[in-house]
Design a protein around this motif. Structure first.
Motif, PDB file in Angstrom:
ATOM      1  N   ASN A   1       0.826  -1.213   0.000  1.00 51.80           N
ATOM      2  CA  ASN A   1       0.000   0.000   0.000  1.00 51.80           C
ATOM      3  C   ASN A   1       0.853   1.253   0.000  1.00 51.80           C
ATOM      4  O   ASN A   1       0.560   2.210  -0.719  1.00 51.80           O
ATOM      5  CB  ASN A   1      -0.942   0.010   1.196  1.00 51.80           C
TER       6      ASN A   1
ATOM      7  N   LYS B   1       2.504   1.993  -3.425  1.00 49.62           N
ATOM      8  CA  LYS B   1       1.644   2.421  -4.525  1.00 49.62           C
ATOM      9  C   LYS B   1       0.661   3.520  -4.128  1.00 49.62           C
ATOM     10  O   LYS B   1      -0.121   3.970  -4.942  1.00 49.62           O
ATOM     11  CB  LYS B   1       0.893   1.231  -5.110  1.00 49.62           C
TER      12      LYS B   1
ATOM     13  N   GLY C   1       1.943   6.847  -5.536  1.00 54.85           N
ATOM     14  CA  GLY C   1       2.976   6.002  -4.994  1.00 54.85           C
ATOM     15  C   GLY C   1       4.405   6.333  -5.320  1.00 54.85           C
ATOM     16  O   GLY C   1       4.712   7.182  -6.120  1.00 54.85           O
TER      17      GLY C   1
ATOM     18  N   GLN D   1       4.850   3.303  -9.418  1.00 52.16           N
ATOM     19  CA  GLN D   1       3.539   3.155 -10.052  1.00 52.16           C
ATOM     20  C   GLN D   1       3.147   1.681 -10.020  1.00 52.16           C
ATOM     21  O   GLN D   1       3.991   0.802 -10.153  1.00 52.16           O
ATOM     22  CB  GLN D   1       3.587   3.655 -11.501  1.00 52.16           C
ATOM     23  N   GLU D   2       1.863   1.421  -9.856  1.00 51.11           N
ATOM     24  CA  GLU D   2       1.407   0.032  -9.762  1.00 51.11           C
ATOM     25  C   GLU D   2       1.800  -0.781 -10.995  1.00 51.11           C
ATOM     26  O   GLU D   2       2.036  -1.972 -10.900  1.00 51.11           O
ATOM     27  CB  GLU D   2      -0.098  -0.028  -9.535  1.00 51.11           C
TER      28      GLU D   2
ATOM     29  N   LEU E   1       5.064  -2.385 -10.153  1.00 47.46           N
ATOM     30  CA  LEU E   1       5.159  -3.081  -8.872  1.00 47.46           C
ATOM     31  C   LEU E   1       4.697  -4.525  -9.019  1.00 47.46           C
ATOM     32  O   LEU E   1       3.603  -4.791  -9.510  1.00 47.46           O
ATOM     33  CB  LEU E   1       4.309  -2.353  -7.824  1.00 47.46           C
TER      34      LEU E   1
ATOM     35  N   LEU F   1      -2.532  -6.410  -4.522  1.00 52.07           N
ATOM     36  CA  LEU F   1      -2.140  -6.147  -5.907  1.00 52.07           C
ATOM     37  C   LEU F   1      -3.040  -6.953  -6.824  1.00 52.07           C
ATOM     38  O   LEU F   1      -3.570  -7.991  -6.428  1.00 52.07           O
ATOM     39  CB  LEU F   1      -0.693  -6.572  -6.162  1.00 52.07           C
TER      40      LEU F   1
END
Length: 195
Positions: A129, A132, A136, A139-140, A143, A157
């Motif tokens: 958490n 991101k 974040g 960036q997701e 990740l 995720l």
């Protein structure tokens, strides 16, 4: 289209391991004995953070220069720290924020977990958490994490970003036939290890 007459040269993807110094210090200094005892008695799922880190350290694609890295691998010992300091395990999460070198590149978290309660207790859920959050640090889309199952409730995720790893049993654990269910007795046992 491939060019004729010339072999395609592909560059190997290089990765750099980010180790949070405050996390690994407990393995080397005052709590080495406690750490050893913990991993000797730990569930295989808990010790995966150790064997994954050791395995990645041995891979030839590892670089010691973060500027050469295509991917950053984030190692950590959150299960160990939670066992030694149960009420303070989430203290390490903010330390990861300072350790990120290049948030524009992919990051792979090498801290697997196996259920939502454990994930929250040791800080994996909070770490994902934080990494991101609000645009974040990473960036997701950059990740990734490893997991025994692709379960978003465990690591928060998208399951497509959770790379499955096998459950691995310790080779040195002897199980007597008396302790096994009758249908498993006298079956050949196969050694199972990674790296």
């Amino acid at each position: 289209t491939a060019m004729r007459g010339t072999p395609r040269q592909q560059r190997s993807v290089k990765f750099y391991i980010i180790v949070i110094p405050e996390t690994t210090t407990i393995l080397r200094h005052s709590q080495t004995d406690a750490s050893s005892q913990y991993y000797q008695k730990a569930l295989n799922e808990e010790s995966a953070e150790l064997w994954l880190h050791r395995g990645f350290e041995r891979l030839p694609q590892r670089t010691q220069n973060p500027l050469e890295a295509d991917v950053f691998v984030v190692a950590g010992y959150l299960h160990l720290y939670n066992a030694l300091h149960p009420r303070h395990s989430k203290e390490f999460v903010p330390l990861y924020r300072k350790a990120i070198i290049d948030p524009s590149k992919p990051h792979l978290l090498l801290i697997p977990t196996w259920n939502p309660k454990v994930s929250r207790d040791v800080g994996v859920y909070a770490l994902v958490n934080m990494m991101k959050a609000g645009g974040g640090i990473v960036q997701e889309t950059n990740l990734w994490t490893v997991g025994f199952e692709r379960n978003p409730q465990w690591q928060n995720l998208n399951p497509a970003r959770i790379l499955p790893i096998p459950y691995v049993v310790q080779q040195n654990v002897a199980i007597s036939d008396d302790a096994m269910p009758m249908e498993h007795q006298r079956k050949q046992r196969l050694e199972n290890s990674v790296f």
